[in-house]
Design an enzyme around this catalytic site. Structure first.
Site, PDB file in Angstrom:
ATOM      1  N   MET A 164       0.696  -1.326  -0.025  1.00  9.38           N
ATOM      2  CA  MET A 164      -0.237   0.366  -0.127  1.00  9.38           C
ATOM      3  C   MET A 164       0.921   1.453   0.120  1.00  9.38           C
ATOM      4  SD  MET A 164      -2.598  -0.999  -0.143  1.00  9.38           S
ATOM      5  CE  MET A 164      -4.087  -0.997   0.924  1.00  9.38           C
ATOM      6  N   CYS A 165       0.406   2.276   0.594  1.00  9.87           N
ATOM      7  CA  CYS A 165       1.035   3.678   0.508  1.00  9.87           C
ATOM      8  C   CYS A 165       0.935   4.451   1.445  1.00  9.87           C
ATOM      9  CB  CYS A 165       0.708   4.356  -1.001  1.00  9.87           C
ATOM     10  SG  CYS A 165       0.205   3.475  -2.248  1.00  9.87           S
TER      11      CYS A 165
END
Lengths: 271, 271
Positions: free
Chosen positions: A1-2
């Site tokens: 993810m981020c």
């Protein structure tokens, strides 16, 4: 993810402290090694820095963390790629001009089948679901306010519409968004976003990802109001507010101008 | 006025040497103190750096001059403002997405009454004649290739059309343009642009604005072809080619793909 980072302030403020914490998570204290980017507004103008290299080892990121570039709105992102190769065109935040404003968009999460979403004149340059969703959002805004209708960006009716469009994207996956038109900072939370507003009396803040503390009282005036929003709280000794699923907040010069929960979430559809 | 710098290469090449020369003219050896900018392509992705501060004293410009970021196309600009305040939104190069490509545009000169030019969906963010001309040009390209027509950017007929649009802008004042769609570097000369193509056998080049020389033979392979184009030649010991008034050149991976003089200049009109 981020991971996402945003700032809204009533006076031009540098992002150095918060960005220093975030960049550690790009290959240091966190796994987000697939590039990073930041957009700093000065009026309607922007500075945009981005790199496909991990932020923790990026010389450009080091410059951003120590050069006090002052903004009232900033959006940053560190990437752990899922959709799209690791390259510059897939690096958030994405920027497009609409109605003579620079719009900036960053996304934490993943959205399925975004290529099904009908776009207008905005075409993705890269291959991420995120940029496609951004182009779709801009196309909806242009469509809604086309035909000479005056665009009033200062009204709850408009913000409610933006919220509905975010709600429409959300069922496709995980949709945590930070975006801005240079005037407001918009935050949409699907799963995880936390914010904190700092104002007088200012105190000391300590980063969770770096051995760094700052006494904001030494760098601010009594009237300063600065909100920082991030995927995960960046400091250990302050209380951050977690957004709820489906919540949408409009920040205006550090303050909340509009806030709505997920009540309309089930009534929306992706166009 | 301003100064322009562009690069087209068949292998990713850094702009450090040429940019080091150019930045001296931004408040050092030249009067262009009102900001600077550079766009470096990596594929269709871009890095954009800009500042309203003079390049000679800009810490960001110093970073660009020493960090070997490799591009096949780059466009840079140092500004001496005539139209529009000194701020980020008026700082060249300007960037817009069209047809899924990042388009970049920089201008040396001044154009009268550009606000008369009909724009499409591209709206200037700042207040320069240059950005208005860029928006007009993009609107013409979109209009010409709308309605599902396939856009063949690799044909002389298309480049001839771009040339005609530059010719149409030229009578409004001084129109030296460098622009790119990320694939080609387009150069239009109204008054002053010079270029040089470096290829094997490579030799030494000495900057005219800084006590710096480089032996390109140490940094290249036998197949490298790199063209640099600038308002004024950047080196003292090489032969640069001056473009003529009304001339238009398309550079493709360091080589000239198309070149035309000003024969059509008098047949064109500004739309």
């Amino acid at each position: 993810m981020c991971e996402l980072l945003g700032m809204s302030a009533n006076v031009p403020t540098d992002l150095c402290f918060s960005f220093t914490g975030l960049l550690q998570r790009g290959g240091g204290t966190g796994p987000h090694r697939d590039g990073w980017g930041v957009v700093l507004y000065e009026g309607q103008g922007i500075r945009a820095f981005r790199d496909w290299a991990p932020s923790v080892s990026s010389e450009i990121a080091q410059l951003v963390s120590r050069l006090p570039m002052k903004s009232c709105i900033a959006i940053s992102h560190i990437r752990e790629a899922n959709v799209g190769a690791v390259n510059l065109e897939n690096t958030h935040p994405f920027v497009r001009e609409l109605f003579g404003r620079n719009w900036t968009f960053a996304h934490n999460g993943q959205l399925a089948d975004t290529h099904e979403l009908a776009l207008g004149d905005f075409t993705p340059v890269g291959s991420t679901d995120s940029e496609w969703a951004f182009c779709w959002l801009l196309a909806r805004i242009r469509e809604r306010f086309a035909c000479g209708d005056s665009l009033n960006c200062d009204e709850p009716a408009y913000w409610q519409q933006l919220h509905q469009w975010c709600n429409a994207l959300s069922p496709r996956g995980v949709a945590n968004f930070l975006f801005s038109d240079g005037r407001y900072l918009f935050a949409y939370c699907a799963t995880k976003l936390s914010w904190i507003t700092r104002r007088a009396p200012f105190g000391e803040a300590r980063l969770s990802d770096s051995d760094l503390a700052v006494d904001f009282g030494e760098h601010t005036t009594a009237n300063d109001i600065v909100t920082v929003i991030a995927t995960n709280p960046l400091t250990t000794n302050e209380t951050w507010h977690a957004m709820s699923a489906g919540e949408f907040i409009v920040f205006d010069r550090g303050e909340i101008a509009y806030r709505a929960g997920d009540t309309q979430r089930n009534n929306s559809q992706t166009q």
